[in-house]
Design an enzyme around this catalytic site. Structure first.
Site, PDB file in Angstrom:
ATOM      1  N   LYS A 125       0.874  -1.189   0.000  1.00 41.25           N
ATOM      2  CA  LYS A 125       0.000   0.000   0.000  1.00 41.25           C
ATOM      3  C   LYS A 125       0.900   1.226   0.000  1.00 41.25           C
ATOM      4  O   LYS A 125       2.033   1.172   0.475  1.00 41.25           O
ATOM      5  CB  LYS A 125      -0.892   0.010   1.248  1.00 41.25           C
ATOM      6  CG  LYS A 125      -2.081   0.920   1.148  1.00 41.25           C
ATOM      7  CD  LYS A 125      -3.223   0.309   0.350  1.00 41.25           C
ATOM      8  CE  LYS A 125      -4.317   1.305   0.062  1.00 41.25           C
ATOM      9  NZ  LYS A 125      -5.490   0.694  -0.563  1.00 41.25           N
ATOM     10  N   ASP A 165      -6.576   4.627  -5.035  1.00 41.85           N
ATOM     11  CA  ASP A 165      -7.306   4.523  -3.758  1.00 41.85           C
ATOM     12  C   ASP A 165      -7.932   5.905  -3.556  1.00 41.85           C
ATOM     13  O   ASP A 165      -8.104   6.655  -4.528  1.00 41.85           O
ATOM     14  CB  ASP A 165      -6.354   4.128  -2.614  1.00 41.85           C
ATOM     15  CG  ASP A 165      -7.095   3.737  -1.333  1.00 41.85           C
ATOM     16  OD1 ASP A 165      -7.678   2.645  -1.286  1.00 41.85           O
ATOM     17  OD2 ASP A 165      -7.110   4.536  -0.373  1.00 41.85           O
TER      18      ASP A 165
HETATM   19  P1  NDP Z   1     -12.639   8.150  -3.554  1.00 40.76           P
HETATM   20  O1  NDP Z   1     -11.596   9.157  -3.288  1.00 40.76           O
HETATM   21  O2  NDP Z   1     -13.093   7.911  -4.944  1.00 40.76           O
HETATM   22  O3  NDP Z   1     -13.947   8.462  -2.689  1.00 40.76           O
HETATM   23  C1  NDP Z   1     -13.906   8.559  -1.304  1.00 40.76           C
HETATM   24  C2  NDP Z   1     -15.258   9.048  -0.835  1.00 40.76           C
HETATM   25  O4  NDP Z   1     -15.292   9.024   0.588  1.00 40.76           O
HETATM   26  C3  NDP Z   1     -15.551  10.468  -1.241  1.00 40.76           C
HETATM   27  O5  NDP Z   1     -16.951  10.625  -1.423  1.00 40.76           O
HETATM   28  C4  NDP Z   1     -15.095  11.266  -0.022  1.00 40.76           C
HETATM   29  O6  NDP Z   1     -15.756  12.508   0.135  1.00 40.76           O
HETATM   30  C5  NDP Z   1     -15.490  10.349   1.099  1.00 40.76           C
HETATM   31  N1  NDP Z   1     -14.610  10.559   2.266  1.00 40.76           N
HETATM   32  C6  NDP Z   1     -13.250  10.523   2.299  1.00 40.76           C
HETATM   33  N2  NDP Z   1     -12.795  10.781   3.538  1.00 40.76           N
HETATM   34  C7  NDP Z   1     -13.906  10.969   4.289  1.00 40.76           C
HETATM   35  C8  NDP Z   1     -14.104  11.262   5.650  1.00 40.76           C
HETATM   36  N3  NDP Z   1     -13.078  11.423   6.500  1.00 40.76           N
HETATM   37  N4  NDP Z   1     -15.399  11.379   6.083  1.00 40.76           N
HETATM   38  C9  NDP Z   1     -16.442  11.200   5.234  1.00 40.76           C
HETATM   39  N5  NDP Z   1     -16.301  10.930   3.922  1.00 40.76           N
HETATM   40  C10 NDP Z   1     -15.057  10.817   3.466  1.00 40.76           C
HETATM   41  O7  NDP Z   1     -12.097   6.773  -2.897  1.00 40.76           O
HETATM   42  P2  NDP Z   1     -12.541   5.288  -3.205  1.00 40.76           P
HETATM   43  O8  NDP Z   1     -13.993   5.243  -3.466  1.00 40.76           O
HETATM   44  O9  NDP Z   1     -11.604   4.721  -4.183  1.00 40.76           O
HETATM   45  O10 NDP Z   1     -12.206   4.593  -1.810  1.00 40.76           O
HETATM   46  C11 NDP Z   1     -13.129   4.583  -0.727  1.00 40.76           C
HETATM   47  C12 NDP Z   1     -12.738   3.505   0.264  1.00 40.76           C
HETATM   48  O11 NDP Z   1     -12.704   2.227  -0.410  1.00 40.76           O
HETATM   49  C13 NDP Z   1     -11.356   3.651   0.901  1.00 40.76           C
HETATM   50  O12 NDP Z   1     -11.390   3.127   2.214  1.00 40.76           O
HETATM   51  C14 NDP Z   1     -10.485   2.754   0.032  1.00 40.76           C
HETATM   52  O13 NDP Z   1      -9.326   2.318   0.719  1.00 40.76           O
HETATM   53  C15 NDP Z   1     -11.454   1.602  -0.222  1.00 40.76           C
HETATM   54  N6  NDP Z   1     -11.146   0.779  -1.364  1.00 40.76           N
HETATM   55  C16 NDP Z   1     -11.058   1.317  -2.616  1.00 40.76           C
HETATM   56  C17 NDP Z   1     -10.809   0.504  -3.698  1.00 40.76           C
HETATM   57  C18 NDP Z   1     -10.821   1.027  -5.103  1.00 40.76           C
HETATM   58  O14 NDP Z   1     -10.755   0.216  -6.035  1.00 40.76           O
HETATM   59  N7  NDP Z   1     -10.927   2.319  -5.321  1.00 40.76           N
HETATM   60  C19 NDP Z   1     -10.520  -0.921  -3.528  1.00 40.76           C
HETATM   61  C20 NDP Z   1     -10.721  -1.398  -2.180  1.00 40.76           C
HETATM   62  C21 NDP Z   1     -10.977  -0.555  -1.149  1.00 40.76           C
HETATM   63  P3  NDP Z   1     -15.177  13.840  -0.566  1.00 40.76           P
HETATM   64  O15 NDP Z   1     -15.746  13.838  -1.935  1.00 40.76           O
HETATM   65  O16 NDP Z   1     -15.693  14.907   0.307  1.00 40.76           O
HETATM   66  O17 NDP Z   1     -13.694  13.720  -0.535  1.00 40.76           O
END
Ligand code: NDP
Length: 445
Positions: A125, A165
């Site tokens: 990671k 991520d």
């Molecule tokens: P993105 O950056 O695309 O989206 C993250 C989302 O979560 C956004 O809507 C963001 O809001 C919100 N967010 C981030 N931090 C916070 C917080 N502290 N409180 C509330 N909302 C928050 O990321 P991903 O969708 O790619 O990833 C989301 C999760 O999934 C993570 O935990 C990641 O590790 C996990 N994951 C992702 C994978 C992937 O393929 N992308 C694979 C496996 C796991 P805002 O728009 O305001 O930033």
């Protein structure tokens, strides 16, 4: 003191300033008692000490210049956690909260997750405390190029294959891959999540969210049930959240809520996903914009309410770590929620997880439920190595098979160890057994 207790005490002492890493490793270690305390072979081999300690942790500075000519320096990490079953594999996160603890917890979880997929991938990671929000395209590009100018020497198609991520989507992967290729003069599958015209796989963008819905659906199928008619609440509105919503809706569910870091929307008759995509993926705006476009949607600021207070059948936390706490779990149970599936990594705190399990909520931990993303990354690596491209349907059908396989392995492990329906235990045990066997076979390294 048992072997497990010794290791937990050691982590609490040595890694005292790393709360997320302690949380993630303790949760796994507690599950392993059932195997490890019964067989001294693991202690003799120092297996847990080696499992818990990353093979390598790289920390580096990322200097870059903003549009106004000011110099900034960010701190970046790549943890190469465990290569027992394949090259290190795991995403890169750009978010101001990134630190050593978060990267280590993610790398540790990734090791077990990748084992569950059945594909030959070790765990890694990376990330940086850079915040892409509010930066211009050129600033993001310069930052990504600087980041890769250091990282390139540590990665390779058979060594370590990063992906996206939080804060790292197709745009950032493009900038990083471009710089990698320029430096090494080699077009290889060193990144996954690449663009479709330069080595990416169809279906990778959708994979994590789709995979989450597939694993929950697999469970529902066993109960002669499905997503049809279910009310679903999703946190986040990024990559994972949006495609989980898309698949759930296509299977007949109504997604009534989504959130971002500022607040959440409640749209009683179902959110309009095209609108969400336009606001979040195209315009990169806040969810308040969605509420302006849809007058019947109610927007609540994060400081004034919790998305988990909305009554639903299925809750899918898809934003970030530690976003579903004990009071949220109580609310979900009280309002009749029957299934929680973690799209994000470790969104649910340990006491919240326990509460859900005690109240017979089917709980799918991230290391199993969100493994669809890395699984499809594994499929992207296979396509790159053989220089062919599969159709969307081919990739999607392989993803479905993988997620069904993960469900079966965590379900069987939970049953085998006398805790049917406890998928936290099932996932930890099934992942551990595979990594431990590979590590034992390879000697003390
Ligand atoms: P993105 O950056 O695309 O989206 C993250 C989302 O979560 C956004 O809507 C963001 O809001 C919100 N967010 C981030 N931090 C916070 C917080 N502290 N409180 C509330 N909302 C928050 O990321 P991903 O969708 O790619 O990833 C989301 C999760 O999934 C993570 O935990 C990641 O590790 C996990 N994951 C992702 C994978 C992937 O393929 N992308 C694979 C496996 C796991 P805002 O728009 O305001 O930033």
């Amino acid at each position: 003191m048992s072997y497990i207790d010794k290791i937990i005490a050691q982590i609490e002492k040595k890694d005292a300033g790393q709360p997320e890493f302690i949380q993630a490793s303790k949760e796994v270690l507690e599950s392993l008692r059932i195997i490890v305390d019964k067989d001294s072979i693991y202690e003799k081999a120092g297996l847990l000490e080696r499992l818990i300690e990353p093979e390598r942790l790289i920390v580096f500075r990322v200097p870059w210049v903003d549009d106004a000519g000011n110099v900034h320096v960010n701190r970046a990490y790549r943890v190469q956690y465990n290569s027992a079953i394949g090259p290190y594999k795991g995403g890169i996160r750009f978010h101001p909260s990134v630190n050593q603890s978060i990267i280590k917890f993610l790398g540790f979880e990734q090791t077990l997750k990748n084992a569950l997929t059945g594909l030959p991938m070790g765990g890694g990671k990376g990330g940086c405390d850079f915040d892409p929000k509010g930066k211009t395209e050129n600033e993001v590009m310069r930052f990504c190029q600087s980041f890769m100018t250091e990282l390139y020497r540590h990665i390779g198609p058979d060594t370590d294959v990063p992906a996206g991520d939080i804060g790292v989507g197709a745009r950032e992967v493009g900038f990083m891959y471009g710089q990698y290729k320029r430096i090494v003069n080699n077009f290889t599958g060193v990144f996954t999540g690449k663009g479709l015209t330069w080595g990416g796989s169809l279906g990778r963008t959708e994979a994590t969210g789709y995979g989450l819905v597939y694993i929950v659906n697999e469970y529902l199928k066993g109960k002669d049930d499905g997503f049809k008619g279910k009310k679903v609440v999703i946190s986040g509105s990024g990559n994972v959240a949006i495609f989980a919503a898309q698949k759930a809706i296509s299977l007949g569910a109504t997604v009534i809520s989504m959130s971002d870091s500022n607040g959440f929307i409640f749209h009683k008759d179902g959110i309009n996903l095209d609108s969400i995509k336009e606001v979040k993926l195209v315009k990169r705006e806040r969810l308040t914009k969605y509420a302006e476009l849809h007058k019947d949607a109610v927007y609540t600021e994060a400081s004034k309410g919790r998305v988990w207070d909305i009554a639903c059948d299925i809750a899918l936390p898809c934003a970030t770590q530690n976003e579903l706490f004990i009071d949220d779990a109580k609310s979900l149970v009280k309002n009749g929620c029957k299934i929680v599936g973690e799209g994000a990594n470790m969104p649910t705190t340990m006491d919240a997880t326990d509460h859900l399990l005690q109240n017979n909520v089917a709980f799918f931990p991230g290391k199993a439920a969100n493994a669809g993303g890395v699984s499809t990354s594994g499929l992207e690596m296979s396509q790159n190595s053989t220089r062919i491209s599969w159709s969307f349907d081919e990739v999607d059908s392989k993803l479905k098979t993988i997620m069904a396989g993960i469900f079966n392995s965590i379900d069987s492990a939970a049953k085998e160890y006398g805790k049917p329906g406890n998928f936290v235990l099932g996932a930890n045990l099934a992942g551990f057994k595979k990594v431990a066997k590979a590590m034992m076979d390879q000697g003390v390294i």
